[in-house]
Design a protein around this motif. Sequence first.
Motif, short mmCIF file in Angstrom:
data_model
loop_
_atom_site.label_atom_id
_atom_site.label_comp_id
_atom_site.label_asym_id
_atom_site.label_seq_id
_atom_site.Cartn_x
_atom_site.Cartn_y
_atom_site.Cartn_z
N GLU A 97 37.06 47.06 27.64
CA GLU A 97 36.06 48.13 27.60
C GLU A 97 34.81 47.78 28.40
O GLU A 97 34.91 47.50 29.58
CB GLU A 97 35.72 48.48 26.14
N ASP A 98 33.64 47.73 27.76
CA ASP A 98 32.37 47.46 28.45
C ASP A 98 31.96 45.99 28.39
O ASP A 98 30.79 45.67 28.55
CB ASP A 98 31.24 48.31 27.85
N ASP A 99 32.92 45.10 28.17
CA ASP A 99 32.66 43.66 27.99
C ASP A 99 33.01 42.92 29.28
O ASP A 99 34.19 42.71 29.57
CB ASP A 99 33.49 43.16 26.80
N LEU A 100 32.00 42.52 30.04
CA LEU A 100 32.22 41.85 31.32
C LEU A 100 32.99 40.54 31.15
O LEU A 100 33.87 40.23 31.94
CB LEU A 100 30.90 41.60 32.05
N HIS A 101 32.67 39.77 30.11
CA HIS A 101 33.38 38.52 29.86
C HIS A 101 34.87 38.79 29.62
O HIS A 101 35.73 38.17 30.25
CB HIS A 101 32.78 37.77 28.67
N ALA A 102 35.19 39.73 28.76
CA ALA A 102 36.59 40.05 28.45
C ALA A 102 37.32 40.57 29.69
O ALA A 102 38.48 40.21 29.94
CB ALA A 102 36.67 41.07 27.32
N GLN A 103 36.64 41.40 30.48
CA GLN A 103 37.28 41.91 31.69
C GLN A 103 37.49 40.81 32.73
O GLN A 103 38.51 40.80 33.42
CB GLN A 103 36.46 43.06 32.29
N THR A 104 36.55 39.87 32.82
CA THR A 104 36.71 38.76 33.76
C THR A 104 37.89 37.89 33.36
O THR A 104 38.72 37.52 34.20
CB THR A 104 35.42 37.93 33.85
N VAL A 105 38.00 37.57 32.08
CA VAL A 105 39.14 36.78 31.59
C VAL A 105 40.44 37.51 31.88
O VAL A 105 41.40 36.91 32.38
CB VAL A 105 38.99 36.46 30.08
N ALA A 106 40.49 38.81 31.61
CA ALA A 106 41.71 39.58 31.86
C ALA A 106 42.06 39.61 33.35
O ALA A 106 43.24 39.45 33.72
CB ALA A 106 41.55 41.00 31.32
N ALA A 107 41.07 39.80 34.21
CA ALA A 107 41.33 39.81 35.65
C ALA A 107 41.84 38.44 36.12
O ALA A 107 42.77 38.36 36.92
CB ALA A 107 40.06 40.20 36.42
N MET A 108 41.24 37.37 35.60
CA MET A 108 41.69 36.03 35.96
C MET A 108 43.09 35.75 35.44
O MET A 108 43.89 35.09 36.10
CB MET A 108 40.69 34.98 35.46
N ARG A 109 43.42 36.23 34.25
CA ARG A 109 44.79 36.07 33.72
C ARG A 109 45.79 36.83 34.60
O ARG A 109 46.89 36.34 34.85
CB ARG A 109 44.87 36.56 32.28
N ASN A 110 45.40 38.02 35.07
CA ASN A 110 46.27 38.76 35.97
C ASN A 110 46.44 38.02 37.30
O ASN A 110 47.55 37.97 37.85
CB ASN A 110 45.75 40.17 36.19
N ALA A 123 33.63 32.65 32.12
CA ALA A 123 34.93 33.28 31.87
C ALA A 123 36.00 32.72 32.80
O ALA A 123 37.14 32.49 32.39
CB ALA A 123 34.81 34.80 32.04
N ILE A 124 35.63 32.47 34.06
CA ILE A 124 36.58 31.87 35.01
C ILE A 124 36.98 30.48 34.53
O ILE A 124 38.17 30.13 34.51
CB ILE A 124 35.98 31.83 36.43
#
Length: 130
Positions: A46-59, A93-94
């Motif tokens: 959602e609006d959580d930059l940390h969570a989105q960064t972790v998800a993008a890095m996992r992808n 997050a990275i």
Amino acid sequence: MTRALIDPPSLHPAPGFSHIAIASGTKLVMFAGQTALDPNFDLIGEDDLHAQTVAAMRNLETAMQAAGVSWDHIIKRTIFTRFPGEFQLITSAIDEVTGGAAHPPQTLVGVSGLALPGLLIEIEAIALLP
């Protein structure tokens, strides 16, 4: 394949990246920008930059595994984000995903938007394989 990361003392400190990568090898691998989308194309974080960064890095990590690439093969990373001033949060997050692997040269670009509404960050990379 060899990769030497260099931070000349006459340049400013590099928080979360290296200034220079000198790489030798035989194959370049280009990774498309990865975002916080799951396999069903649903937004993670959602609006959580940390969570989105972790998800993008996992992808990105999933794509890297498919190509036979590890974090030590990455020679360049580019990050597009709506919140470029949050570089410390992004770096944290990275590190969470990479286990603190050495950071390659990186460009962080502030953008007004990404491909889909709700996306806060997109991360692309280039790797070198022997």
